[in-house]
Design a protein around this motif. Sequence first.
Motif, PDB file in Angstrom:
ATOM      1  N   LEU A   1      30.460  41.984  31.404  1.00  0.00           N
ATOM      2  CA  LEU A   1      30.827  40.496  31.506  1.00  0.00           C
ATOM      3  C   LEU A   1      32.487  40.812  31.440  1.00  0.00           C
ATOM      4  CD1 LEU A   1      30.938  37.452  31.254  1.00  0.00           C
ATOM      5  CD2 LEU A   1      30.897  37.744  28.931  1.00  0.00           C
ATOM      6  N   LEU A   2      32.992  40.393  32.675  1.00  0.00           N
ATOM      7  CA  LEU A   2      34.640  40.611  32.855  1.00  0.00           C
ATOM      8  C   LEU A   2      35.104  39.168  32.736  1.00  0.00           C
ATOM      9  CD1 LEU A   2      36.844  42.350  33.845  1.00  0.00           C
ATOM     10  CD2 LEU A   2      36.290  41.652  36.255  1.00  0.00           C
ATOM     11  N   ILE A   3      36.092  38.979  31.719  1.00  0.00           N
ATOM     12  CA  ILE A   3      36.777  37.395  31.525  1.00  0.00           C
ATOM     13  C   ILE A   3      38.033  37.687  32.112  1.00  0.00           C
ATOM     14  CG2 ILE A   3      37.655  36.131  29.750  1.00  0.00           C
ATOM     15  CD1 ILE A   3      35.306  37.022  27.772  1.00  0.00           C
ATOM     16  N   LEU A   4      38.339  36.831  33.023  1.00  0.00           N
ATOM     17  CA  LEU A   4      39.534  36.809  33.675  1.00  0.00           C
ATOM     18  C   LEU A   4      40.378  35.639  33.253  1.00  0.00           C
ATOM     19  CD1 LEU A   4      38.390  37.698  37.379  1.00  0.00           C
ATOM     20  CD2 LEU A   4      39.430  39.025  35.578  1.00  0.00           C
ATOM     21  N   ASP A   5      41.455  35.769  32.478  1.00  0.00           N
ATOM     22  CA  ASP A   5      42.123  34.558  31.673  1.00  0.00           C
ATOM     23  C   ASP A   5      43.354  34.317  32.542  1.00  0.00           C
ATOM     24  OD1 ASP A   5      43.520  34.183  28.588  1.00  0.00           O
ATOM     25  OD2 ASP A   5      42.273  32.621  29.600  1.00  0.00           O
ATOM     26  N   ASN A   6      43.427  32.961  32.571  1.00  0.00           N
ATOM     27  CA  ASN A   6      44.919  32.396  33.197  1.00  0.00           C
ATOM     28  C   ASN A   6      45.073  32.847  34.661  1.00  0.00           C
ATOM     29  OD1 ASN A   6      46.423  31.065  30.933  1.00  0.00           O
ATOM     30  ND2 ASN A   6      46.134  33.313  30.022  1.00  0.00           N
ATOM     31  N   CYS A   7      43.769  32.179  35.306  1.00  0.00           N
ATOM     32  CA  CYS A   7      44.018  32.566  36.764  1.00  0.00           C
ATOM     33  C   CYS A   7      44.820  31.640  37.784  1.00  0.00           C
ATOM     34  CB  CYS A   7      42.270  32.709  37.129  1.00  0.00           C
ATOM     35  SG  CYS A   7      41.462  33.712  36.569  1.00  0.00           S
ATOM     36  N   GLU A   8      45.221  30.714  37.314  1.00  0.00           N
ATOM     37  CA  GLU A   8      45.764  29.616  38.094  1.00  0.00           C
ATOM     38  C   GLU A   8      46.978  30.230  38.859  1.00  0.00           C
ATOM     39  OE1 GLU A   8      45.107  28.858  34.867  1.00  0.00           O
ATOM     40  OE2 GLU A   8      47.104  29.115  33.799  1.00  0.00           O
ATOM     41  N   GLN A   9      47.751  30.821  38.576  1.00  0.00           N
ATOM     42  CA  GLN A   9      49.086  31.052  39.184  1.00  0.00           C
ATOM     43  C   GLN A   9      48.717  32.352  40.239  1.00  0.00           C
ATOM     44  OE1 GLN A   9      48.383  32.315  36.383  1.00  0.00           O
ATOM     45  NE2 GLN A   9      49.092  34.475  35.919  1.00  0.00           N
TER      46      GLN A   9
ATOM     47  N   LEU B   1      47.945  41.937  43.050  1.00  0.00           N
ATOM     48  CA  LEU B   1      48.005  43.109  41.785  1.00  0.00           C
ATOM     49  C   LEU B   1      46.960  42.437  40.933  1.00  0.00           C
ATOM     50  CD1 LEU B   1      51.826  43.168  41.216  1.00  0.00           C
ATOM     51  CD2 LEU B   1      50.237  44.808  42.515  1.00  0.00           C
ATOM     52  N   VAL B   2      46.029  41.558  41.225  1.00  0.00           N
ATOM     53  CA  VAL B   2      45.075  41.043  40.352  1.00  0.00           C
ATOM     54  C   VAL B   2      43.951  42.366  39.943  1.00  0.00           C
ATOM     55  CG1 VAL B   2      42.908  39.533  40.053  1.00  0.00           C
ATOM     56  CG2 VAL B   2      44.896  38.689  40.949  1.00  0.00           C
ATOM     57  N   ALA B   3      43.515  43.047  40.915  1.00  0.00           N
ATOM     58  CA  ALA B   3      42.703  44.282  41.063  1.00  0.00           C
ATOM     59  C   ALA B   3      43.382  45.194  39.849  1.00  0.00           C
ATOM     60  CB  ALA B   3      42.369  44.793  42.135  1.00  0.00           C
ATOM     61  N   ALA B   4      44.815  45.451  40.268  1.00  0.00           N
ATOM     62  CA  ALA B   4      45.619  46.419  39.417  1.00  0.00           C
ATOM     63  C   ALA B   4      45.605  46.077  38.052  1.00  0.00           C
ATOM     64  CB  ALA B   4      46.977  46.464  40.008  1.00  0.00           C
ATOM     65  N   ALA B   5      45.501  44.686  37.728  1.00  0.00           N
ATOM     66  CA  ALA B   5      45.533  44.203  36.200  1.00  0.00           C
ATOM     67  C   ALA B   5      44.204  44.367  35.689  1.00  0.00           C
ATOM     68  CB  ALA B   5      45.782  42.857  36.256  1.00  0.00           C
ATOM     69  N   VAL B   6      42.950  44.329  36.541  1.00  0.00           N
ATOM     70  CA  VAL B   6      41.759  44.787  36.006  1.00  0.00           C
ATOM     71  C   VAL B   6      41.642  46.247  35.778  1.00  0.00           C
ATOM     72  CG1 VAL B   6      39.281  44.662  36.626  1.00  0.00           C
ATOM     73  CG2 VAL B   6      40.664  42.759  36.998  1.00  0.00           C
TER      74      VAL B   6
ATOM     75  N   TRP C   1      34.816  42.560  28.829  1.00  0.00           N
ATOM     76  CA  TRP C   1      36.293  43.169  29.070  1.00  0.00           C
ATOM     77  C   TRP C   1      37.194  42.126  29.250  1.00  0.00           C
ATOM     78  CZ3 TRP C   1      37.293  48.063  27.500  1.00  0.00           C
ATOM     79  CH2 TRP C   1      36.064  48.734  27.680  1.00  0.00           C
ATOM     80  N   PHE C   2      38.304  41.867  28.573  1.00  0.00           N
ATOM     81  CA  PHE C   2      39.242  40.661  28.718  1.00  0.00           C
ATOM     82  C   PHE C   2      40.388  41.087  29.643  1.00  0.00           C
ATOM     83  CE2 PHE C   2      40.868  36.614  27.286  1.00  0.00           C
ATOM     84  CZ  PHE C   2      42.217  36.786  27.368  1.00  0.00           C
TER      85      PHE C   2
ATOM     86  N   THR D   1      41.195  29.724  26.603  1.00  0.00           N
ATOM     87  CA  THR D   1      41.166  31.069  26.463  1.00  0.00           C
ATOM     88  C   THR D   1      40.357  31.260  25.139  1.00  0.00           C
ATOM     89  OG1 THR D   1      43.154  31.430  27.446  1.00  0.00           O
ATOM     90  CG2 THR D   1      42.572  33.048  25.862  1.00  0.00           C
ATOM     91  N   ARG D   2      40.708  30.651  23.953  1.00  0.00           N
ATOM     92  CA  ARG D   2      39.825  30.915  22.863  1.00  0.00           C
ATOM     93  C   ARG D   2      38.312  30.647  22.823  1.00  0.00           C
ATOM     94  NH1 ARG D   2      42.627  30.772  18.107  1.00  0.00           N
ATOM     95  NH2 ARG D   2      40.875  31.442  17.264  1.00  0.00           N
ATOM     96  N   LEU D   3      37.880  29.703  23.726  1.00  0.00           N
ATOM     97  CA  LEU D   3      36.595  29.493  24.033  1.00  0.00           C
ATOM     98  C   LEU D   3      35.971  30.407  24.888  1.00  0.00           C
ATOM     99  CD1 LEU D   3      34.104  27.655  23.799  1.00  0.00           C
ATOM    100  CD2 LEU D   3      34.815  26.297  25.927  1.00  0.00           C
ATOM    101  N   ALA D   4      36.682  31.178  25.556  1.00  0.00           N
ATOM    102  CA  ALA D   4      36.093  32.203  26.473  1.00  0.00           C
ATOM    103  C   ALA D   4      35.832  33.439  25.674  1.00  0.00           C
ATOM    104  CB  ALA D   4      37.063  32.570  27.783  1.00  0.00           C
ATOM    105  N   LEU D   5      37.034  33.656  24.743  1.00  0.00           N
ATOM    106  CA  LEU D   5      37.091  34.826  23.645  1.00  0.00           C
ATOM    107  C   LEU D   5      35.783  34.729  22.770  1.00  0.00           C
ATOM    108  CD1 LEU D   5      40.680  35.439  22.899  1.00  0.00           C
ATOM    109  CD2 LEU D   5      39.152  36.981  24.188  1.00  0.00           C
ATOM    110  N   ALA D   6      35.314  33.215  22.348  1.00  0.00           N
ATOM    111  CA  ALA D   6      34.366  33.270  21.714  1.00  0.00           C
ATOM    112  C   ALA D   6      32.985  33.420  22.072  1.00  0.00           C
ATOM    113  CB  ALA D   6      34.264  31.782  21.104  1.00  0.00           C
ATOM    114  N   VAL D   7      33.032  32.988  23.512  1.00  0.00           N
ATOM    115  CA  VAL D   7      31.649  33.135  24.261  1.00  0.00           C
ATOM    116  C   VAL D   7      31.460  34.772  24.614  1.00  0.00           C
ATOM    117  CG1 VAL D   7      30.451  32.786  26.398  1.00  0.00           C
ATOM    118  CG2 VAL D   7      31.541  30.763  25.365  1.00  0.00           C
ATOM    119  N   GLY D   8      32.658  35.614  24.794  1.00  0.00           N
ATOM    120  CA  GLY D   8      32.471  36.893  25.135  1.00  0.00           C
ATOM    121  C   GLY D   8      31.994  37.653  24.014  1.00  0.00           C
ATOM    122  N   ALA D   9      32.576  37.227  22.559  1.00  0.00           N
ATOM    123  CA  ALA D   9      32.002  37.803  21.431  1.00  0.00           C
ATOM    124  C   ALA D   9      30.499  37.570  21.182  1.00  0.00           C
ATOM    125  CB  ALA D   9      33.014  37.585  20.324  1.00  0.00           C
ATOM    126  N   GLN D  10      30.132  36.500  21.401  1.00  0.00           N
ATOM    127  CA  GLN D  10      28.763  36.033  21.070  1.00  0.00           C
ATOM    128  C   GLN D  10      27.956  36.898  22.169  1.00  0.00           C
ATOM    129  OE1 GLN D  10      27.993  31.796  21.672  1.00  0.00           O
ATOM    130  NE2 GLN D  10      25.899  31.970  21.659  1.00  0.00           N
TER     131      GLN D  10
END
Length: 919
Positions: A184-192, A151-156, A139-140, A120-129
Motif C-alpha cells: 500500500l503506497l500512500i502518496l501525500d500532498n499530491c496537489e502541486q 521527480l515524483v518517482a524519485a521521491a517514491v 509506505w508513506f 494526511t492524518r486520516l490516511a496515516l490512520a488507515v495505513g496503520a489499520q
Amino acid sequence: MSDDVPVTATVEISLREAEVLGLVGAHLSNAEIAAKLHISVRTVESHVSSLLRKLNVPDRRALAQRAPEPTGGGSAQAAPVLPAPLTSFVGRVSEQATLSALVKSHREVTAIGPGGVGKTRLALAVGAQLAADYADGVWFVDLVPVDEPELVAAAVAGTLGLGEQPGRDITQSVIATLTDRQVLLILDNCEQVADGVALFVERLLATCPRVTVLATSRARLMVPLERVYSVPPMSLGVDGAADAVLLFEERAAAGGSALNTSDRDQIVSICERLEGMSLAIELAAARYQTLGLDGITAALSHPLRMLTGGSRADERHRSVRAALDWSHALLEPDDRALLRQVSVFAAPFTAAAAAQVIGLDEFLVADGLARLAEQSLLVVTASPVGTAYRALETIRQYATERLAEAGELVDVRSRHLRWCLAQAAELAVARPDWRAGFDAVADDLRSALAWAAHEPGQRTNAYRLAEQLAELTFTRTLISESQQRYEQAAALAEDPGSAATAFRDAAAVAGCRMRGDDAYRLRSAAADAALRAEDPASAARDLATIAITAYRFANMFTRKLPTEETDALLAQARELAGEDPAAQATIAVADAGRALHAAVTTVQGYPGTTVAAPVALAERAVELTRRRGDPLEESVALDVLTGALSWAGETFAAAETTQRRVVVLSSVPATPSASHELVEALAEAAEGSIGTGDLVAACRWAKQLADHPLLAEVGHRATSWLLVADALAGSFDEVLSSSVRFLDTWRTDVPIGSLGPAVAAVAMVHGLRGDQDARAEWQKVLDQLGTLPEVTYGYGAVFDTMLLLHNDQVSEAMERISPEPQEVWKWVTWIWHHWYVALRAEAAVLAGRADAPDLVAEARGIVAGNPIATTMVDRAAALLDGNHEALLTTAEAFGAAGCHYQAARTKLLAEGRLRRTDQ
C-alpha cells in the motif's frame, strides 16, 4: 498539533533497510543477506551501518533484537514505515472505516479536501489499520518537497531506499522493484505535482498488480481506476462527543490544563467558527493555556482577512487561512519575521542553517525556533546533525506569501541560494556520510534551483547550482535526474562554451543510462554550442564522438544509425577539425572504429588479415590519444584496439589491451564519462582474462565490476562475468549465490543478449550438480534470447560440451562441438576460441576418433600460453597415450591455475570413476 511537541520523531527506515534488519534478526551473515537480497556485501554493510546509526544501538547483537518478529513462513516481515504522528488521532471513526473499505476494494483511492481538513492524518490512520493486509508493507511518501512533476518517482524511490538502475529511468526502477510486491503506497500532498503523480500512478498500476495507491490531494488525480473520497470537516454539534470538540479538548489538555465539562458549549462555538477544520482547531487549542476560551473567542471575533486578500481566496481555504492569520497575529514581530524567513527551507533545517540564511546569531535563532515550535507553527524532528525543524506545508505556503508581502522574498531566497551553493560545494568533497548529508539538503537544493532558474539576476548562480546538483545526483545514482540537471545547466549557461561542456556531461550520463538516442541528441547540441562559441575543433570532436558511440554501442540506440549517417558526421568533423591535435586524435579513433565495423560486417570467411588495417588504425589512435594525455579518449581508443585484436584472433594481445585500459582509467575521477568507461573496461578485462585462461584475474576484475556503484541496482549486468568466471573455476557455491541477484534483475528487464554467457554458465553448474530441474529453469531463461548463433556455436557449445563430458556422454559432446573453429569463428573468437578447441580435442580422444591425435596437436598450437586450455590439451594427450602419471600432473596444474572443477574431474578420470551414459 500540540504545545508539547516531542524533541525526537519516529525513526524511518527504507524498504531495503527493513529487509536487511529482518535478516539480521534471523542471524544471517552479511554474505547470506547479500545473496538473499541480490545485492553486494558492501551494500549490506552500508545498510547495517545506517541501521546502527538510525536505531542508536551499539552493535549487531543489539540490532538483531530490534528486528521484527518473523512471520509464519520464517522470513522477516518488514514493519510499515509510517511517520509516527506527534499527537494522537482523535475521532474520525466513520471516515476511517469508509476510507479503509474503499482502499480494500479499489486499486487507487484519492482522499481529497482543502488544506487543513485532516487528509494526511486520516490516511496515516488507515495505513496503520490495514498494515497487516499488505505483506510488503505500507509506505508513506510525502510529496511536499517535490516541486517538479518529473521527480515524483524519485521521491517514491527515496522512500523505498532505491537508486536508479542504468538502462531505466527512475520510474522503471521503482516499477521493477514493486512488480511482484504487495504494497500500500500512500502518496501525500499530491496537489502541486498532480500531473506527475497521475503519470506515475497510471504506469505503476498498469504494471504492478499487487500495489494499491492511497493518495491525498486537494483535487482528484483523474487517473484510471481512481475512486475519490471527499474528506469532510470534523463533525460539529452540541453533542460533547462530536469529533471537533474531542480534538479541541485533547489538544488543549496536552498543554497541561484539562477543560471542564461546563466549557463544552463555548468549545462547540469555537469549533463552529473554525468550520470543523482540524488544522484550525489544533492551532486554536494550542493557545488555550495562554488565552483561555474567552481569549480565543475574542480573537476569533475580529474580522478575519483572507491570506491573499479579497475574493481571490478560494472559499474552501477560508477557515484555515483565517486561523493562520490569527495565529500569526499573536506572534511577536521578531517571531513573525523568523517564521516567514525560514519558509524558504523545503526540508527540515537546523538552527545553524537558519542562522546562516537569516544572518542572525545562532542562539537567537534557536530561541525563536523553539518559540515557534511551542506555538505549533514548526514541528521538531530528529536529525543526524541535531535538532531540526520543519513547517507543515500549509504554514510554509502561508509564511512564504507573508515573505513576499514584506518585500523580503528575493533577499531571503538569494541568501538561501548562497547557502545551498555552499552546501553543495561541501558535499562535493568526499566524506563517509556524504550521502546522508545530500539526502538531508537535496530538496532545498532543488527548491533553490527552481527559484533561481527563473530569476534573471540569479542566472549565474542557477547555472552553478544546476551543475553541482547534476554531479551530486550522479554520484547518488539518481542518474536520470543527473542528466536532467546537466541539460538544465546547459540551458542556463551564459556562454556557449559552458553550455557545450554541460551538454557533453549530459550525453555521458545518457551513455551510463544506455540511452544512445539521448547521447546523440546531446552531443549534437554540444557541437552546435561549440560552433556558437567559435570552437570548431571541439565541435569536430563532438561529431566524431557520435560516430564512435554508434560503432561501440550500437545496441544502445533504438534507431540503428546507417553507415551513410556516421560517414556524414565524420566528414563534417574533418572539415571542422583543421590541424587541432585533439580533434585529429578523436577522428583517428572514429576512423579505426569505422574500419573495424566495415571489416567485421562485410567479411564472409575467417577474417585472417582482413582486420590488419583496423588494428593499425587503432594502434595509431591509441598513440595519438596517449600523447595528448587524455585518459578517457585513450580508453576509447584502447577499446577499439581490443575489438580489432580480438577479431584478428590475437587473444593475448586483446586481453593485455583491456588491462592497459583499466590501468589508464584507475586514477581518473568518477565523472559520468569515466564511470561509463570503467564499467565497460572492467567487463572487457574479465572477458579477456577468461579468454586467456587467467581465471584468478577474471574473478578479480569481475568482482570489481559487481561492486561498482553505477551497477548497484542492475544485478544482471553487475554479476554477469563473475558468474562465468566462477563457473569455469568451479566455485559453484559462489555461482548459486550470485545467480539469485542476476535472475532478480533479469526478470524485470528486457533480456540482453550479451548476458547470455552468464545464463548458460549457471545452467551448466546446475547440471554438474545433478539438479536437472534447476538447469531446465535456467535453460528457459536462455531460451528468451531466441536462436542466437552465440548459443548454438559459441559459449553455448562450450558450456554444453563441459556438461556432456562431465556425464561421460562423449558422443553427444563430440557432436555438439563438431564444427571446425574456422567455420564458427565469429562466435568463438577471443573469449571462447581456446576453450572450444581444447574441449573439442578432449571429446575426440574420449570418443576414440581416428583424427584425435591431429586435433590434439592442432589444439596445442592454438592454445599455447593459456594455462587452463593448455592443461586441458595435455590431459587429452595423456588420455590418448594412457599415461597415468602425466594425467595426475595435469590435475596439479589445474589446481595451480585456480580451476578447481577441472582438477577434480582429472582425478576422477585418473581413477576411472567417470560413468559412461551414452552406451
